[in-house]
Design a protein around this motif. Structure first.
Motif, mmCIF file in Angstrom:
data_model
loop_
_atom_site.group_PDB
_atom_site.id
_atom_site.type_symbol
_atom_site.label_atom_id
_atom_site.label_comp_id
_atom_site.label_asym_id
_atom_site.label_seq_id
_atom_site.Cartn_x
_atom_site.Cartn_y
_atom_site.Cartn_z
ATOM 1 N N ALA A 4 8.186 -29.445 33.897
ATOM 2 C CA ALA A 4 7.634 -28.631 32.820
ATOM 3 C C ALA A 4 8.170 -27.209 32.977
ATOM 4 N N VAL A 5 7.953 -26.420 31.933
ATOM 5 C CA VAL A 5 8.227 -24.979 32.019
ATOM 6 C C VAL A 5 6.891 -24.256 32.122
ATOM 7 N N LEU A 6 6.833 -23.256 32.999
ATOM 8 C CA LEU A 6 5.666 -22.381 33.029
ATOM 9 C C LEU A 6 6.130 -20.951 32.736
ATOM 10 N N VAL A 7 5.676 -20.427 31.621
ATOM 11 C CA VAL A 7 6.029 -19.061 31.204
ATOM 12 C C VAL A 7 4.913 -18.124 31.667
ATOM 13 N N VAL A 8 5.293 -17.163 32.491
ATOM 14 C CA VAL A 8 4.309 -16.286 33.129
ATOM 15 C C VAL A 8 4.325 -14.888 32.495
ATOM 16 N N ASP A 9 3.210 -14.515 31.908
ATOM 17 C CA ASP A 9 2.979 -13.107 31.515
ATOM 18 C C ASP A 9 4.039 -12.484 30.608
ATOM 19 N N MET A 10 4.600 -13.264 29.708
ATOM 20 C CA MET A 10 5.532 -12.657 28.744
ATOM 21 C C MET A 10 4.700 -12.080 27.592
ATOM 22 N N ILE A 11 3.932 -11.074 27.928
ATOM 23 C CA ILE A 11 2.974 -10.488 26.977
ATOM 24 C C ILE A 11 3.410 -9.075 26.586
ATOM 25 N N PRO A 54 -13.106 -5.858 32.687
ATOM 26 C CA PRO A 54 -13.157 -4.563 33.402
ATOM 27 C C PRO A 54 -13.480 -4.689 34.892
ATOM 28 N N SER A 55 -14.142 -5.768 35.298
ATOM 29 C CA SER A 55 -14.532 -5.909 36.701
ATOM 30 C C SER A 55 -13.433 -6.522 37.569
ATOM 31 N N ASP A 56 -12.299 -6.897 36.996
ATOM 32 C CA ASP A 56 -11.275 -7.584 37.781
ATOM 33 C C ASP A 56 -10.682 -6.673 38.865
ATOM 34 N N PRO A 57 -10.590 -7.175 40.107
ATOM 35 C CA PRO A 57 -10.087 -6.361 41.223
ATOM 36 C C PRO A 57 -8.712 -5.755 40.975
ATOM 37 N N GLU A 58 -7.848 -6.489 40.270
ATOM 38 C CA GLU A 58 -6.494 -5.992 40.015
ATOM 39 C C GLU A 58 -6.470 -4.623 39.326
ATOM 40 N N VAL A 87 -2.015 -22.331 26.412
ATOM 41 C CA VAL A 87 -1.958 -20.989 26.998
ATOM 42 C C VAL A 87 -3.204 -20.803 27.856
ATOM 43 N N PHE A 88 -2.999 -20.451 29.121
ATOM 44 C CA PHE A 88 -4.128 -20.264 30.026
ATOM 45 C C PHE A 88 -4.298 -18.787 30.333
ATOM 46 N N GLU A 89 -5.476 -18.271 30.037
ATOM 47 C CA GLU A 89 -5.769 -16.870 30.342
ATOM 48 C C GLU A 89 -6.128 -16.761 31.816
ATOM 49 N N LYS A 90 -5.555 -15.752 32.456
ATOM 50 C CA LYS A 90 -5.818 -15.584 33.882
ATOM 51 C C LYS A 90 -6.311 -14.167 34.138
ATOM 52 N N ARG A 91 -7.026 -14.011 35.253
ATOM 53 C CA ARG A 91 -7.580 -12.698 35.595
ATOM 54 C C ARG A 91 -7.074 -12.226 36.948
ATOM 55 N N GLN A 92 -6.046 -12.900 37.428
ATOM 56 C CA GLN A 92 -5.356 -12.429 38.619
ATOM 57 C C GLN A 92 -3.894 -12.813 38.511
ATOM 58 N N ILE A 118 7.595 -12.662 34.073
ATOM 59 C CA ILE A 118 7.586 -11.419 34.823
ATOM 60 C C ILE A 118 6.232 -11.272 35.527
ATOM 61 N N SER A 119 6.204 -10.474 36.600
ATOM 62 C CA SER A 119 7.382 -10.000 37.317
ATOM 63 C C SER A 119 7.714 -10.993 38.432
ATOM 64 N N THR A 120 8.996 -11.117 38.690
ATOM 65 C CA THR A 120 9.440 -12.045 39.733
ATOM 66 C C THR A 120 8.677 -11.833 41.033
ATOM 67 N N ASP A 121 8.497 -10.564 41.401
ATOM 68 C CA ASP A 121 7.916 -10.226 42.703
ATOM 69 C C ASP A 121 6.392 -10.142 42.678
ATOM 70 N N ILE A 122 5.783 -10.321 41.517
ATOM 71 C CA ILE A 122 4.321 -10.229 41.479
ATOM 72 C C ILE A 122 3.756 -11.554 40.936
ATOM 73 N N CYS A 123 3.603 -11.657 39.648
ATOM 74 C CA CYS A 123 2.920 -12.840 39.107
ATOM 75 C C CYS A 123 3.733 -14.119 39.247
#
Ligand code: ZN
Length: 176
Positions: A4-11, A54-58, A87-92, A118-123
């Motif tokens: 499968a393809v997983l597209v990360v945070d292209m927002i 608003p409460s998310d640690p990030e 589409v899955f909403e994530k909080r981290q 994106i980003s390769t080094d984070i999400c």
């Protein structure tokens, strides 16, 4: 292997918004090509995107970004999900926590994942780590991931290869 393809945070926030960059904009057509290739082979395309409360640690690290329900949190228009694509909403950083992503992958019979976004080094890196621990084979498509600079991207790619056994593949070589 069923992939499968997983597209990360292209927002909006991370492509053209406050945390956006020309580097991120540049991969949009590549990610679109990857998704089209998957669809043409009947392979599933999944998306994860930041949708913070608003409460998310990030937010302590980055400040407010990609808040749930805002335009910033929406996937860029050029990569709008196709009909029925999840589409899955994530909080981290990772999309594998408190979302239905893992079940969706398993229910689709997926055991290998092509990563884009994106980003390769984070999400991307955190998603690859969690996919690895759950037994999925991870393939990072070099032309479909980006970071704020070339060094961050290269370092993350090497790290994922070493730590999670991910394979780095060229977009031209992707096969479903
Ligand atoms: Zn975030």
């Amino acid at each position: 292997m069923s992939k499968a393809v997983l597209v990360v945070d292209m927002i909006n926030e991370f492509v053209t918004g406050r945390f956006g960059s020309p580097r991120a904009e540049k991969i949009v057509p590549n990610v679109a090509r990857l998704c089209e290739l998957a669809r043409s082979h009947g392979a599933p395309v999944f998306y994860v995107r930041d949708a913070h409360l608003p409460s998310d640690p990030e937010l302590r690290v980055w400040g407010r970004h990609a808040m749930r329900g805002t335009r910033s949190s929406e996937i860029v228009g050029a990569l709008a999900p196709g009909e029925g694509e999840a589409v899955f909403e994530k909080r981290q950083y990772s999309g594998f926590h408190n979302t239905g992503l893992e079940a969706a992958l398993r229910n689709s019979g997926v055991d290998g994942i092509y990563f884009a976004g994106i980003s390769t080094d984070i999400c991307v890196q955190h998603n690859v780590a969690d996919a690895f621990y759950r037994g999925f084979s991870c393939f990072v498509v070099r032309q479909c991931v980006e970071s704020i600079d070339a060094r961050s991207k290269a370092t993350a790619i090497k790290y994922m290869e070493r730590m999670y056994g991910s394979k780095t593949v060229e977009l031209e070589k992707v096969k479903f």
